[in-house]
Write a protein that holds these residues in place. Structure first.
Motif, mmCIF file in Angstrom:
data_model
loop_
_atom_site.group_PDB
_atom_site.id
_atom_site.type_symbol
_atom_site.label_atom_id
_atom_site.label_comp_id
_atom_site.label_asym_id
_atom_site.label_seq_id
_atom_site.Cartn_x
_atom_site.Cartn_y
_atom_site.Cartn_z
ATOM 1 N N TYR A 388 35.598 42.966 25.885
ATOM 2 C CA TYR A 388 36.846 42.373 25.392
ATOM 3 C C TYR A 388 36.794 42.104 23.893
ATOM 4 O O TYR A 388 37.773 42.306 23.174
ATOM 5 C CB TYR A 388 37.114 41.081 26.159
ATOM 6 N N ARG A 389 35.673 41.664 23.415
ATOM 7 C CA ARG A 389 35.580 41.281 21.996
ATOM 8 C C ARG A 389 35.683 42.488 21.053
ATOM 9 O O ARG A 389 35.917 42.318 19.854
ATOM 10 C CB ARG A 389 34.280 40.534 21.735
ATOM 11 N N PHE A 393 43.735 41.970 19.523
ATOM 12 C CA PHE A 393 44.304 40.810 20.213
ATOM 13 C C PHE A 393 45.305 41.171 21.301
ATOM 14 O O PHE A 393 45.515 40.408 22.246
ATOM 15 C CB PHE A 393 44.981 39.882 19.195
ATOM 16 N N ASP A 397 43.314 41.232 29.004
ATOM 17 C CA ASP A 397 42.022 40.657 29.412
ATOM 18 C C ASP A 397 41.785 40.924 30.895
ATOM 19 O O ASP A 397 42.597 40.563 31.741
ATOM 20 C CB ASP A 397 42.071 39.144 29.137
ATOM 21 N N ARG A 399 40.233 39.501 33.416
ATOM 22 C CA ARG A 399 39.621 38.209 33.719
ATOM 23 C C ARG A 399 38.821 38.238 35.015
ATOM 24 O O ARG A 399 37.921 37.413 35.226
ATOM 25 C CB ARG A 399 40.698 37.128 33.805
ATOM 26 N N GLU A 426 48.516 42.742 26.712
ATOM 27 C CA GLU A 426 48.507 41.406 27.315
ATOM 28 C C GLU A 426 49.926 40.862 27.384
ATOM 29 O O GLU A 426 50.533 40.535 26.374
ATOM 30 C CB GLU A 426 47.625 40.468 26.484
ATOM 31 N N LEU A 431 47.754 33.485 27.702
ATOM 32 C CA LEU A 431 46.530 34.173 27.269
ATOM 33 C C LEU A 431 46.704 34.806 25.897
ATOM 34 O O LEU A 431 45.781 34.783 25.068
ATOM 35 C CB LEU A 431 46.144 35.241 28.293
ATOM 36 N N LEU A 432 47.872 35.380 25.640
ATOM 37 C CA LEU A 432 48.125 35.988 24.343
ATOM 38 C C LEU A 432 48.150 34.928 23.248
ATOM 39 O O LEU A 432 47.577 35.123 22.162
ATOM 40 C CB LEU A 432 49.448 36.756 24.371
ATOM 41 N N ARG A 435 44.670 33.850 22.434
ATOM 42 C CA ARG A 435 43.930 34.863 21.671
ATOM 43 C C ARG A 435 44.372 34.872 20.209
ATOM 44 O O ARG A 435 43.548 34.966 19.301
ATOM 45 C CB ARG A 435 44.158 36.242 22.295
ATOM 46 N N GLU A 438 42.897 32.023 18.455
ATOM 47 C CA GLU A 438 41.461 32.258 18.244
ATOM 48 C C GLU A 438 41.206 33.061 16.969
ATOM 49 O O GLU A 438 40.258 32.795 16.229
ATOM 50 C CB GLU A 438 40.880 32.987 19.461
#
Length: 494
Positions: A388-389, A393, A397, A399, A426, A431-432, A435, A438
């Motif tokens: 994922y990383r 963005f 994901d 999950r 996404e 979740l978006l 991200r 982040e």
């Protein structure tokens, strides 16, 4: 009306009319001479490809093009003329009296005459010239390309303003044009709406920072530092704009120039290149995307092989001998599918020494990609579920995956490596937003969050580098040899 008719049809019509004239009328011979004069004044202008197909046979025609060879004999003058409409040249047969000191290899000419069937087994027709006019002269001693000499792609790359006059690059341009048409046709036939996404944008879709910033060349009178009031860049992708359109269209695509400020001199990268991008709404699986990628690749390639057979054969015979077999094998078999984890296991078990690490979590480099394709029998390979990383963005994901992965996919092809990259997007607002927070982009992409707030649906898409596609099907090693005017670091000729 007479100008719309073929010369032989008009002659036949006037012969019939002349037979009905009385003794007091003009002699039939005079009428025919007058008609012939009229036809000579209005020749039918045709391209070389049309003439070679037999169009205009026995008619008075005109062709315009560039001389590929001149052979002067005692009884006849032979001139080969090409106008770029096809690989083969048209042979002109003329009286030695029509020879001209300016009629040389590379010169531009206009030729009028009667198209005849040829007795030579290697050509169906030839043009019996009545008039040859040199429009533009060319000194063959100074011209960088020499008659009957096969120049390498590296050599002709030095002359971007002239290389379209060579057989190899002329063929490349025809293939490129036909592939462009085939891609547009594929998307139209499959219900995709064509969207013109902007070249100037305020966002960095890839998030890698490899952007060309746009500024006016003249001083600004206002206090605002930016012409658009915000920093503006040349686009690296039309994806985000296509995502906007998936709010009202279920299938969209774009095909246009994209830009990356990569300080690279590699054989796989350009600062300006063309990309085909598509987005599909109401899709929940990576398989939905891989099916479109594979079908698009195969259908487009089949069309190019069929419609540009001579041009493709030039590359597969003289530039990359034997590559035709590899291309046909790609079309016959289903593309292989690996997860990223499976790919890493294959690389770690390999006896080959790699320059870059192969531990889980590393990005796949070109050497890894080419090895994976070779490992799978030199057929294209889809690699799915990347860490994922490693992904931007907007990537969905996974999950529920034991390892933190993204619903992303790359298509790897022989000789090139990565050809396509795509993912599910996404669509989950929480979740978006997390991200974007982040990575510190929540304010910049507030409009992107709106797409998830108002009628959002699951969707995904991909992009394909057009030049890399041409490298793949032709076997060309350097990406600079499949684009008319290559742009890369420290080079912007013309």
């Amino acid at each position: 009306m007479l100008q719309r008719l073929r010369s032989r049809d008009v002659v036949k019509m006037f012969r019939t009319a002349a037979q009905t004239f009385s003794v007091a009328s003009l002699p039939r011979r005079v009428l025919l001479i007058t008609l012939r004069h009229f036809c000579n004044k209005a020749p039918r202008k045709l391209r070389v490809a049309e003439l070679l197909s037999g169009t205009g046979l026995e008619a008075n025609v005109q062709v315009q093009g560039w001389v590929r060879s001149v052979r002067s004999q005692k009884a006849n003058l032979f001139v080969d003329v090409n106008d770029g409409s096809c690989l083969q040249s048209l042979q002109i047969v003329a009286s030695p009296e029509l020879n001209d000191p300016l009629l040389t290899f590379g010169s531009a000419v206009e030729v009028r005459g009667i198209l005849k069937k040829s007795l030579h087994p290697k050509q169906a027709v030839e043009l019996e010239a009545e008039h040859i006019h040199v429009v533009g002269e060319c000194n063959p001693l100074d011209f960088p390309f020499k008659i009957k000499e096969r120049h390498t792609l590296e050599y002709i790359r030095q002359f971007p303003h002239l290389r379209g006059r060579t057989n190899a690059f002329g063929s490349l341009l025809r293939i490129r044009g036909e592939a462009t048409w085939a891609l547009h046709s594929y998307f139209k036939e499959n219900g995709f709406a064509h969207i013109h996404t902007p070249i100037i944008t305020s966002n960095d879709c890839e998030g890698a920072g490899e952007l060309f910033q746009i500024e006016p060349s003249y001083p600004q009178n206002s206090q605002d530092e930016n012409f658009f009031s915000v920093p503006a860049y040349l686009t690296v992708s039309g994806q985000l704009h296509l995502e906007v359109m998936t709010g009202s269209f279920s299938k969209v695509y774009t095909f246009g120039p994209t830009f990356r400020a990569e300080n690279s001199q590699s054989r796989r990268h350009l600062a300006e290149f063309y990309m085909v991008e598509a987005e599909v709404a109401f899709t929940r699986t990576i398989e939905d995307l891989t099916e479109v990628m594979e079908d698009m690749f195969k259908r487009t390639t089949e069309h190019v092989l069929d419609c540009c057979a001579r041009d493709v054969d030039l590359f597969h015979t003289h530039v990359t001998p034997g590559h035709r077999d590899a291309v046909e094998a790609m079309l016959k078999e289903r593309f292989h599918v690996l997860t990223y984890s499976e790919a890493i296991n294959i690389l770690q078990r390999s006896t080959q020494t790699f320059a870059f690490p192969t531990n889980w979590g590393c990005d796949l480099k070109t050497e890894h990609e080419k090895y994976l394709v070779k490992h799978c029998g030199t057929r294209p390979v889809f690699v799915t579920d990347y860490p994922y990383r490693l992904k931007p963005f907007y990537t969905r994901d996974n999950r529920d995956h034991p390892r933190h992965t993204a619903a992303a996919v790359d298509l790897l092809v022989p000789g090139v490596g990565e050809l396509c990259g795509g993912s599910l997007r996404e669509e989950r607002l929480d979740l978006l937003r997390a991200r974007l927070e982040e990575v510190g982009l929540e304010d910049t992409y507030s409009w992107y969050l709106d797409l998830r707030r108002f009628g959002s649906v699951s969707h995904g898409g991909f992009g394909m580098g057009f030049e890399r596609y041409l490298q793949c099907i032709l076997g060309v090693d350097n990406i600079k040899d499949v684009i008319p005017f290559p742009r890369f670091s420290h080079s912007c000729l013309l």
